[in-house]
Design a protein around this motif. Structure first.
Motif, mmCIF file in Angstrom:
data_model
loop_
_atom_site.group_PDB
_atom_site.id
_atom_site.type_symbol
_atom_site.label_atom_id
_atom_site.label_comp_id
_atom_site.label_asym_id
_atom_site.label_seq_id
_atom_site.Cartn_x
_atom_site.Cartn_y
_atom_site.Cartn_z
ATOM 1 N N MET A 182 0.808 -1.211 0.000
ATOM 2 C CA MET A 182 0.000 0.000 0.000
ATOM 3 C C MET A 182 0.847 1.270 0.000
ATOM 4 O O MET A 182 0.335 2.376 0.052
ATOM 5 C CB MET A 182 -0.921 0.010 1.222
ATOM 6 N N GLY A 183 2.155 1.079 -0.050
ATOM 7 C CA GLY A 183 3.056 2.217 -0.069
ATOM 8 C C GLY A 183 4.481 1.737 -0.194
ATOM 9 O O GLY A 183 4.755 0.537 -0.243
ATOM 10 N N TRP A 231 1.986 6.254 0.790
ATOM 11 C CA TRP A 231 1.052 5.393 1.514
ATOM 12 C C TRP A 231 -0.364 5.663 1.041
ATOM 13 O O TRP A 231 -0.692 6.814 0.733
ATOM 14 C CB TRP A 231 1.140 5.632 3.023
ATOM 15 N N GLY A 232 -1.189 4.607 0.960
ATOM 16 C CA GLY A 232 -2.614 4.845 0.812
ATOM 17 C C GLY A 232 -3.291 4.245 -0.393
ATOM 18 O O GLY A 232 -4.503 4.355 -0.510
ATOM 19 N N TRP A 233 -2.567 3.595 -1.315
ATOM 20 C CA TRP A 233 -3.230 2.929 -2.423
ATOM 21 C C TRP A 233 -2.343 1.775 -2.877
ATOM 22 O O TRP A 233 -1.151 1.747 -2.619
ATOM 23 C CB TRP A 233 -3.511 3.889 -3.573
ATOM 24 N N VAL A 234 -2.961 0.800 -3.557
ATOM 25 C CA VAL A 234 -2.199 -0.372 -3.987
ATOM 26 C C VAL A 234 -1.155 0.065 -5.008
ATOM 27 O O VAL A 234 -1.468 0.639 -6.031
ATOM 28 C CB VAL A 234 -3.120 -1.432 -4.615
ATOM 29 N N THR A 235 0.091 -0.187 -4.714
ATOM 30 C CA THR A 235 1.176 0.204 -5.596
ATOM 31 C C THR A 235 2.350 -0.717 -5.366
ATOM 32 O O THR A 235 2.618 -1.115 -4.239
ATOM 33 C CB THR A 235 1.601 1.663 -5.347
ATOM 34 N N GLY A 236 3.006 -1.103 -6.410
ATOM 35 C CA GLY A 236 4.206 -1.917 -6.230
ATOM 36 C C GLY A 236 3.954 -3.400 -6.395
ATOM 37 O O GLY A 236 4.085 -3.940 -7.479
ATOM 38 N N THR A 237 3.554 -4.088 -5.316
ATOM 39 C CA THR A 237 3.515 -5.543 -5.330
ATOM 40 C C THR A 237 2.381 -6.063 -4.452
ATOM 41 O O THR A 237 2.070 -5.482 -3.421
ATOM 42 C CB THR A 237 4.850 -6.115 -4.795
ATOM 43 N N VAL A 238 1.768 -7.161 -4.909
ATOM 44 C CA VAL A 238 0.871 -7.954 -4.061
ATOM 45 C C VAL A 238 1.606 -9.256 -3.757
ATOM 46 O O VAL A 238 2.035 -9.958 -4.672
ATOM 47 C CB VAL A 238 -0.474 -8.243 -4.748
ATOM 48 N N TYR A 239 1.766 -9.579 -2.470
ATOM 49 C CA TYR A 239 2.523 -10.748 -2.044
ATOM 50 C C TYR A 239 1.580 -11.864 -1.581
ATOM 51 O O TYR A 239 0.594 -11.599 -0.887
ATOM 52 C CB TYR A 239 3.446 -10.388 -0.872
ATOM 53 N N PHE A 240 1.919 -13.084 -1.939
ATOM 54 C CA PHE A 240 1.214 -14.263 -1.442
ATOM 55 C C PHE A 240 2.199 -15.142 -0.682
ATOM 56 O O PHE A 240 3.326 -15.356 -1.138
ATOM 57 C CB PHE A 240 0.602 -15.065 -2.599
#
Length: 309
Positions: A182-183, A231-240
């Motif tokens: 998120m940041g 900070w504050g929005w989906v950015t970069g990576t989503v991790y599982f």
């Protein structure tokens, strides 16, 4: 001459607007100190991406439009306070300035708030940026200033830092269990007054971000250093993690649950790319690794370490 070290910053001084907060206008001496402190940072960086801030009793505040609502960046009224970046949903990441005095902030016309004499041999400054982030700048005016700066972080619940590209992703667990970046805290950089790059880097000490800057007898002071974060929005990576990677590998529909809570357009694109993400997750599971999704391309990759447990 002076030396400047920083992570990611930009501005030039066009004149002082006044003191941050409900304070009397600074005297000529104080105004001169603030102008010089701002000018050192400006000459090293420029002003292209500074968000305009409005000074008030609680500090200098900028509101930056982002998908899903405004991000609010607040510079404290004094150096003893914390910089805050608040998302539209009210969640906040804070960073305490490495000050030893309560030096009053002065906000320039460009939106930079400076705190002259905030610590021994040190001036501080804060900028809101047009991408909804903040920079906390440290100017080491001479060799008496500490070359190790400590910034105490305040993170929302269920949030952690994951090393990424010389800095850190600020990662928060989603309702499905996946972790959304998120940041981000950018990798640091450093320069001296001649434009020479200095070696600098981060380490974490609990919830304290520690920046070290290498100087020597040839360093031209002052040196400017600053963490920049968003900070504050989906950015970069989503991790599982490994368990979630198994879910993605077995059933691409699981991604619909994951991205349903993400702000537009990430919810739609995540689902559209579900088949490819599921394929990479299958390979990652066989390799005893995890899957991560890069935003905004929605390309999936295998990774290990960090959140992969």
């Amino acid at each position: 001459m002076a030396a400047v070290s920083a992570t990611a910053l930009a501005f030039t001084l066009a004149g002082l607007v006044g003191a941050t907060g409900a304070q009397a206008a600074p005297q000529a001496g104080a105004a001169g100190q603030a102008s010089r402190a701002a000018d050192v940072v400006q000459r090293a960086t420029g002003t292209a991406d500074i968000a305009r801030s409005t000074a008030g009793a609680g500090g200098a505040t900028a509101q930056v439009p982002k998908p899903g609502g405004n991000v609010v960046v607040t510079a404290p009224a004094t150096a003893s306070g914390s910089v805050a970046v608040t998302a539209a949903n009210g969640s906040t990441v804070t960073l305490a300035l490495p000050a030893t005095t309560g030096a009053a902030g002065v906000t320039t016309a460009e939106g930079t708030t400076v705190y002259p004499g905030a610590a021994r041999g040190t001036d501080l400054a804060v900028q809101a940026t047009t991408d909804g982030g903040a920079r906390a700048l440290v100017t080491l005016k001479d060799s008496s200033a500490s070359t190790e700066q400590r910034f105490d972080l305040g993170l929302p619940d269920n949030t952690r830092l994951v090393p990424a590209k010389g800095g850190y992703d600020i990662v928060q667990n989603g309702a499905s269990g996946a972790a959304f970046s998120m940041g981000h805290i950018d990798a640091p950089w450093a320069k001296d007054a001649t434009g020479k790059s200095l070696h600098t880097g981060y380490r974490l000490d609990g919830n304290t971000l520690v920046q070290s800057i290498e100087t020597d007898k040839n360093t031209a002071f002052p040196v400017v250093a600053d963490p920049k974060w968003t900070w504050g929005w989906v950015t970069g990576t989503v991790y599982f993690n490994k368990n979630e990677t198994g879910h993605v590998a077995a059933d691409s529909a699981f991604l619909g649950v994951v991205f349903a809570a993400a702000p537009p357009p990430f919810d739609v694109y995540g689902i559209l790319n579900a088949a490819n993400i599921s394929r990479v997750a299958w390979n990652a599971q066989n390799d005893n690794q995890c899957v991560e999704i890069k935003i905004p391309t929605f390309q999936a990759y295998e990774y290990s370490g960090g959140y992969c447990n």
